[in-house]
Design a protein around this motif. Structure first.
Motif, PDB file in Angstrom:
ATOM      1  N   ALA A  26     -53.088  18.407   6.329  1.00 12.08           N
ATOM      2  CA  ALA A  26     -53.608  18.609   7.677  1.00 12.08           C
ATOM      3  C   ALA A  26     -52.646  18.031   8.701  1.00 12.08           C
ATOM      4  CB  ALA A  26     -54.982  17.955   7.814  1.00 12.08           C
ATOM      5  N   GLY A  27     -52.088  16.856   8.377  1.00 13.99           N
ATOM      6  CA  GLY A  27     -51.150  16.206   9.286  1.00 13.99           C
ATOM      7  C   GLY A  27     -49.915  17.054   9.527  1.00 13.99           C
ATOM      8  N   VAL A  31     -49.085  18.353  13.221  1.00 11.11           N
ATOM      9  CA  VAL A  31     -47.860  17.963  13.924  1.00 11.11           C
ATOM     10  C   VAL A  31     -47.025  19.193  14.270  1.00 11.11           C
ATOM     11  CG1 VAL A  31     -45.636  16.843  13.587  1.00 11.11           C
ATOM     12  CG2 VAL A  31     -47.707  15.621  13.039  1.00 11.11           C
ATOM     13  N   LEU A  32     -46.869  20.086  13.296  1.00  9.84           N
ATOM     14  CA  LEU A  32     -46.073  21.284  13.552  1.00  9.84           C
ATOM     15  C   LEU A  32     -46.758  22.177  14.581  1.00  9.84           C
ATOM     16  CD1 LEU A  32     -44.887  22.229   9.955  1.00  9.84           C
ATOM     17  CD2 LEU A  32     -43.571  21.182  11.767  1.00  9.84           C
ATOM     18  N   ALA A  33     -48.087  22.339  14.430  1.00 13.37           N
ATOM     19  CA  ALA A  33     -48.778  23.288  15.291  1.00 13.37           C
ATOM     20  C   ALA A  33     -48.807  22.836  16.741  1.00 13.37           C
ATOM     21  CB  ALA A  33     -50.206  23.511  14.791  1.00 13.37           C
ATOM     22  N   ILE A  34     -49.027  21.546  16.952  1.00 17.41           N
ATOM     23  CA  ILE A  34     -49.123  21.061  18.330  1.00 17.41           C
ATOM     24  C   ILE A  34     -47.827  21.321  19.078  1.00 17.41           C
ATOM     25  CG2 ILE A  34     -49.327  19.007  19.779  1.00 17.41           C
ATOM     26  CD1 ILE A  34     -51.259  17.885  17.718  1.00 17.41           C
ATOM     27  N   GLU A  35     -46.718  20.928  18.473  1.00 18.36           N
ATOM     28  CA  GLU A  35     -45.440  21.120  19.170  1.00 18.36           C
ATOM     29  C   GLU A  35     -45.088  22.602  19.269  1.00 18.36           C
ATOM     30  OE1 GLU A  35     -43.870  18.810  20.695  1.00 18.36           O
ATOM     31  OE2 GLU A  35     -44.807  17.017  19.864  1.00 18.36           O
ATOM     32  N   THR A  36     -45.422  23.372  18.226  1.00 18.84           N
ATOM     33  CA  THR A  36     -45.132  24.809  18.273  1.00 18.84           C
ATOM     34  C   THR A  36     -45.949  25.474  19.368  1.00 18.84           C
ATOM     35  OG1 THR A  36     -44.766  24.778  15.908  1.00 18.84           O
ATOM     36  CG2 THR A  36     -45.033  26.927  16.921  1.00 18.84           C
TER      37      THR A  36
END
Lengths: 293, 280, 307
Positions: A26-27, A31-36
């Motif tokens: 999930a982490g 992390v990837l999704a938020i910045e993407t």
């Protein structure tokens, strides 16, 4: 506190540790999704996925990721051309032909090949393989896709070999014996009986190998170059998705800038690609396991 | 005719194998010939320098040791706990299966993605900075799937009769695990941990991403220190075009490989001792 | 004590840090290479003590530092030239003009100028592989300002790296390569690279194409690609005894160490003036906002004195 309560607490604690793996997945996704997401607010998805120029660090910023993807694919394809046939043939030899003494010696040696740190392979590619290839192809650039591709193939070969071998060894001996009884040679048995029976397992191995090649970083960071370029030519410098992330990480990019976000956007793409391949591979292996339950 | 085809095929597949082995031999030979001359006590105890002859791996070596020790300390308890849960308590429940699926997926995620996770979560969000702690936490996550899977294997080798005997004597589940099962499984657990750590010690990409530096003139003195590790030092030297640094890079690789092979050897010894003991 | 910034200045800072720590065991000095731009960002956030820079601090960076209350002491430490290098096998590359460099590296060249003969008809009809300093580096800023007339304006499709060693590797291994990199890195790798003299087509400072050398850089005949490189010391950090000792050590040993890593020293007179600035904690920039293309340090420093 009763033993009962203590036991309950311990069980919960153990559960949490196990659940950490879910939290890790999930982490990673978070992390990837938020910045993407932040990245995609400034750069349209279509531009990102289909654009052919990648110059996010320059003043004339272009965010088309295709050059990185093509670079990754080019190196990985070369690696697969080496690793898949040679890995499968090695597996066939070890599983169908080799005397057990030979196998006992060779298998650990192949394990060593798999355990060598990738920075070592990078060193080998840059300092040994590239100069060697330059004697055969004088026009080969110092940074290119061919050398890391070949070395990556070598690195992945043990993976293909050992997973394919596992798949083939799981094929019941009875099938082989039936084939021999009918007068087939070992080659015919291997190619017409064992390999087809182990097909899902072998395919699962191949797909996992591709996933490994795509995600590999150090060999390409050292030997492939840092020039994003949309090309199929393995003789010139290119840049892969993983090498780009390393390039930006070695510099300094402050949090919150679009340049910082590019490494997460590229990371997200990389994650989705390898995750999909891994899922397919796992599914194939499950299916294969059922056939011989 | 068929016999011929068979023989040719046998030769072809054997050659595939031999070519791979030959390439490995070439790699070993290349590195040993480049680096063996550079190995010396001076190399191990010197710090990095702009002069290739003066440069050594001391700080990178210390950094690697700090990071691996901390990674082991983090991964062992959590990994063993998780494995115990899945193996002894989990059974075939949906949750357990979901967790297992996660673990096997995580084992195949590229290491640089873990680096990005470490950067976003440990370095930035949790404010650990570019410290040994952040590096170890990241590598611990990377090592966990391997530790969990090998601990489960080890737990499986403990015969059920042990567990049943313990319950028959009135022990609770946890008492059984802690006093009987785990000690018996320990050698296998340690083997798995050592193998996971020997992979971690060679990891470069995730640590570069979280910001391990390349010019560090001091060894870490706490878990909050900035640091560098052996593979990153090698990477730095490989990137320098002067041929003297090539020798350094090769020597650095030899140090790394010696560490790695020793760890693997210890793991094998531990596993062998267990195999000789554990007949009940 | 932390230094960070330009990879051009890095060899100098690394040399000073190494020598300093030999006689001052207790002090830990780290030197990073985030690039001049990256270094200034950290500096103006108060994260580092000294910023290495291969170009003067820009107006926006002065503003950022002002906002966070960081005062800085600007100290030139050496001269550097930007060398144009090709592979030793590239016999056709005998010289290059500023106009030709502009054709090669301008933003419009992206995706368009791909072959040597597109720059000069007599050059081979073969691909050109370009290399250059990374976009966070002062070298890149200075090169684009000097050649294109506008900082940071260039094409994006060349191998651009913060790590100058990558550039040397790339050019020395590729027949068709051409790149710009700090002169100091050329000197270090002279056997692997071939230097291309640059013609700025200005009659007034030495006609024809000029090769960079310690001499031509110091006297300013290698134009427009000669420049001073700097360190910027945080005034607050300078109050710490170890930082003060370090900077003083830097100044005292600059001429020798700078030459050792193949850069060009400023000469005892100018080092004297710079030491003076530090001793007096003279903050603010003399070079910022000025186009330092073609200006020598003592002229600027004297201008400051006169004010």
């Amino acid at each position: 506190m009763t033993t009962r309560t203590l036991e309950w607490i311990i069980e919960r604690a153990l559960f949490l540790c196990a659940a950490l793996s879910v939290l890790t997945t999930a982490g990673i996704i978070a992390v990837l999704a938020i910045e993407t997401y932040e990245f995609l607010r400034e750069v349209p998805v279509l531009d990102f996925l289909t654009g052919t120029e990648w110059t996010p660090l320059f003043s004339n910023q272009k965010f088309g990721v295709l050059p990185l993807v093509v670079g990754t694919m080019l190196v990985s394809s070369i690696a697969m051309v080496v690793a898949l046939p040679m890995g499968l043939l090695s597996a066939i030899y070890l599983s169908e032909y080799s005397p057990s003494g030979f196998r006992r010696v060779v298998k650990p040696v192949l394990e060593i090949l798999a355990g060598v740190p990738t920075v070592v392979y990078g060193y080998f590619a840059l300092t040994f393989v590239t100069p060697l290839l330059q004697q055969v192809f004088p026009t080969l650039s110092g940074f290119n896709a061919l050398s890391p591709g070949l070395v990556m193939g070598l690195m992945i070969l043990p993976l293909v070999s050992s997973l394919s071998e596992d798949a083939m060894r799981a094929v019941p001996q009875g099938l082989r014996e039936g084939s021999y009884a009918l007068g087939a040679t070992r080659m015919q048995t291997a190619l017409r009986v064992v390999v087809p029976s182990a097909f899902s397992g072998i395919t699962a191995a191949f797909i996992l190998a591709v996933s490994r090649a795509i995600g590999e970083t150090m060999i390409v960071a050292i030997a492939a170059g840092q020039q994003p370029r949309l090309t199929g030519n393995p003789f010139v410098p290119i840049e892969t998705m993983t090498a780009y992330i390393v390039q930006v990480s070695l510099g300094d990019t402050p949090q919150g800038t679009i340049e910082y976000r590019t490494i997460f956007a590229v990371g997200m793409l990389l994650f989705l690609m390898t995750f999909t391949l891994n899922l397919i591979s796992t599914w194939l292996r499950e299916r294969f396991r059922e056939e011989y339950a | 005719m068929r016999k011929h085809a068979d023989l040719i095929f046998q030769m072809v597949s054997l050659s595939a194998l031999l070519v791979a082995l030959a390439a490995l031999a070439a790699l070993v030979f290349d590195i040993v010939s480049d680096g063996a001359g550079r190995l010396s006590f001076q190399f191990l105890t010197s710090i990095a320098s702009r002069n290739a002859e003066d440069a050594g791996v001391y700080h990178a070596l210390m950094g690697s040791i700090w990071v691996i020790a901390l990674t082991g300390a983090l991964a062992l308890p959590i990994g063993v706990a998780a494995a115990i849960f899945l193996e002894e308590y989990g059974s075939r429940s949906g949750t357990a299966r979901f967790i297992e699926l996660n673990i096997s997926n995580l084992a195949a995620v590229p290491s640089i993605i873990y680096g990005l996770l470490g950067l976003g979560l440990f370095v930035r969000l949790m404010g650990m900075g570019q410290s040994v702690l952040a590096g170890s936490a990241t590598l611990a996550l990377l090592a966990l799937p391997v530790v969990i899977m090998s601990t489960r294997e080890a737990l499986r080798t403990v015969p059920n009769s042990i567990r049943e005997g313990s319950y028959a004597l009135g022990a609770t589940k946890w008492q059984t695990i802690w006093n009987q099962v785990l000690p018996m499984a320990m050698p296998g657990v340690l083997t798995g941990l050592i193998l996971a750590l020997s992979r971690a010690i060679g990891e470069t990409a995730p640590l570069i991403t979280i910001g391990a530096l390349t010019y560090i003139p001091f060894a870490p003195d706490s878990i909050w220190s900035k640091f560098t590790v052996l593979p990153i030092q090698v990477f730095n030297w490989v990137s320098r075009p002067q041929p003297e640094f090539k020798a350094n890079a090769a020597a650095g690789i030899l140090v790394l490989m010696v560490l790695l092979l020793s760890m693997n050897a210890i793991a094998i010894v531990v596993r062998d001792r267990q195999q000789r003991r554990g007949r009940i | 004590m932390t230094l960070d910034g330009s990879s051009t200045v890095f060899p100098i800072s690394e040399a000073v840090a190494e020598e300093f720590q030999k006689s001052n065991q207790g002090v830990n000095v780290t030197v990073g290479i985030s690039g001049t731009g990256g270094g200034f960002q950290k500096f103006c956030r108060g994260e580092i003590d000294i910023a290495d820079a291969s170009r003067p601090i820009s107006a926006s960076e002065v503003e950022a530092c002002g906002k966070s209350g960081i005062e800085f002491i600007e100290m030139p430490v050496a001269y550097d030239g930007i060398a144009i290098a090709v592979n030793p096998k590239a016999a056709w590359a005998d010289k290059i003009t500023v106009a030709e460099l502009k054709t090669l590296f301008a933003p419009e060249a992206q995706g368009q100028v791909k072959k040597w003969n597109q720059v000069r008809a007599s050059w081979p009809d073969r691909e050109i592989h370009l290399f250059g300093a990374g976009v966070d580096s002062g070298t890149y800023d200075y090169f684009t300002e000097a050649i294109m007339g506008k900082a940071k304006a260039s094409r994006g499709d060349f191998t651009s790296s913060e790590d100058d060693n990558v550039l040397v590797q790339g050019i020395s291994n590729d027949e068709l390569a051409l790149g710009f990199l700090p002169f100091g890195y050329y000197e270090e790798n002279a056997a692997r690279l071939k230097l291309v003299p640059v013609d700025d087509e200005q009659a007034d400072n030495g006609g024809g194409a000029v090769l960079p050398s310690p001499d031509t850089i110091k006297t300013g005949t290698y134009q427009p690609l000669s420049r001073p490189v700097f360190i910027y010391v945080s005034k607050k950090a300078a109050d710490r005894p170890e930082v003060q000792k370090f900077v003083e050590f830097f100044m005292t040993n600059a001429e020798t160490l700078v030459r050792e890593v193949n850069y060009v020293g400023l000469g005892p007179e100018i080092y004297g003036m710079v030491s003076d600035r530090f001793a007096k904690r003279h903050t603010g920039s003399v070079f910022s906002g000025q186009n330092t293309v073609g200006v020598t340090i003592d002229q600027l420093l004297s201008k400051e004195r006169a004010q």
